[in-house]
Design a protein around this motif. Structure first.
Motif, short mmCIF file in Angstrom:
data_model
loop_
_atom_site.label_atom_id
_atom_site.label_comp_id
_atom_site.label_asym_id
_atom_site.label_seq_id
_atom_site.Cartn_x
_atom_site.Cartn_y
_atom_site.Cartn_z
N ARG A 69 7.00 -10.46 -52.76
CA ARG A 69 7.24 -10.46 -51.31
C ARG A 69 8.43 -9.60 -50.95
O ARG A 69 8.46 -8.97 -49.89
N ASP A 73 5.82 -5.16 -47.03
CA ASP A 73 4.41 -5.12 -46.68
C ASP A 73 3.80 -3.80 -47.12
O ASP A 73 4.31 -2.72 -46.78
N TYR A 77 -0.91 -5.07 -51.20
CA TYR A 77 -0.45 -6.45 -51.38
C TYR A 77 -1.11 -7.32 -50.32
O TYR A 77 -0.99 -7.05 -49.12
N PRO A 79 -1.24 -11.06 -49.03
CA PRO A 79 -0.72 -12.44 -49.04
C PRO A 79 -1.64 -13.39 -48.29
O PRO A 79 -1.26 -13.99 -47.28
N SER A 126 0.68 -19.98 -50.27
CA SER A 126 1.74 -19.06 -50.69
C SER A 126 1.26 -18.02 -51.69
O SER A 126 2.01 -17.10 -52.04
#
Length: 336
Positions: A69, A73, A77, A79, A126
């Protein structure tokens, strides 16, 4: 300025190269093939601490998720969290450890993944996944490192108590101050000739049948079921089953499972391969200086995608600062 030769252009090698350059090192990355074209480019690339035991390894993996993280961004990736069926055996433990878990109603499961014909029972908000080869390329690009693609395997030359060079397939030698093996499943073949045994499990837990089905994008996130795991790829979906191989029967079984799990699963094309993940004998990472060699190091792990950036940063610190970190003490070769 220290020069580090990194053997392996998967996620571990790329993350280490990035961390080393940010600490002021000069880095040469060496691989037989293009960056991210091996395990890192074909694995599920699921970032999680979901089934990691014992507690200290779970916590280490949670830190690694946060490390991803911290990279910011990026299009590679995702999430999105992950879904699972049959996860009830660990939900209480994960809650007790403070790991985010949502038990799902049928309606909520359908909202999260409407294409699934079997309702997921747990959501782990998460968690994430990455597009592995894109992540590898991005980390190498950030480090301004262009890997040396050799077209074949390399070897370490040793003189006394030091590695003196990486011997390339054409016989040329690449010399550096420090040498790091990030060779994944090839680690034993690289290190056994210099007298270092790295215990990897070559049994059925490491290989996994991977199918990429293109022309359909039926899922939004990682989904794990007892018989099949899946996640999005560009213009398609990746399917994985550890109990199958690339034989016609294995492929047919995998596709049958996908049709049972995913409504309207009708891909335009498919591509199949076996992903061989490096699996240390106890399932935990290895990060250590090579015994008997003053200037060489190895890092190899099963959860390379989850752990890559954190391991890269910690190993880079040990190499550049010539220090020993408590964070990595549980993962030394001496435990075997």
């Amino acid at each position: 300025m220290v020069h580090v030769a990194v053997v392996g252009a998967g996620i571990i090698g790329a993350a280490l190269a990035d961390a080393l350059v940010r600490r002021g090192a000069t880095v040469t990355v060496i691989d037989a093939s293009e960056p991210g074209s091996g395990t890192s480019g074909s694995s599920l690339a699921w970032l999680n601490a979901n089934q990691k035991l014992p507690r200290d390894y779970h916590d280490f993996s949670v830190r690694a998720m946060a490390e991803w993280r911290s990279l910011g961004d990026h299009s590679w990736y995702a999430p999105t969290g992950s879904l699972a069926t049959g996860a009830g055996d660990r939900l209480d433990r994960l809650r007790e450890w403070g790991y985010p878990v949502e038990e799902l109603t049928t309606a909520r499961a359908a909202e999260l993944e409407p294409a699934l014909s079997v309702a997921a029972t747990a959501f782990f908000p998460s968690e994430a996944f990455v597009y592995g080869n894109e992540a590898v390329e991005a980390l190498l690009r950030r480090a301004s490192v262009r890997p040396l693609v050799t077209g074949g395997d390399v070897a370490f030359d040793v003189r006394g108590s030091r590695v003196s060079a990486v011997r390339l397939p054409d016989g040329a030698r690449l010399r550096a101050d420090l040498y790091v093996s990030c060779a994944g499943a090839r680690t034993p073949a690289l290190l056994e000739p210099v007298g270092v045994t790295v215990p990897l499990d070559a049994g059925p837990a490491a290989p996994c049948l991977v199918t990429r089905a293109y022309g359909t994008v039926p899922v939004r996130r990682v989904v794990n079921t007892p018989s099949l795991s899946l996640r999005p790829v560009r213009n398609g979906v990746q399917l994985e089953a550890g109990d199958l191989d690339t034989s016609p029967d294995g492929v047919a079984t995998l596709l049958d499972r996908a049709r049972e799990l995913i409504r309207g699963f009708t891909p335009a094309s498919t591509r199949h391969r076996v992903c061989v993940r490096p699996l240390p004998a106890d399932g935990h990472p290895i990060a250590d200086r090579l015994p008997g060699l003053d200037n060489a190091y190895v890092t190899v792990t099963h959860s390379g995608m989850t752990l890559g950036p954190l391991l890269g940063r910690l190993v880079a610190t040990e190499l550049v600062d010539a220090t020993v970190l408590d964070d990595l003490k549980p993962y030394r070769l001496s435990r075997f």
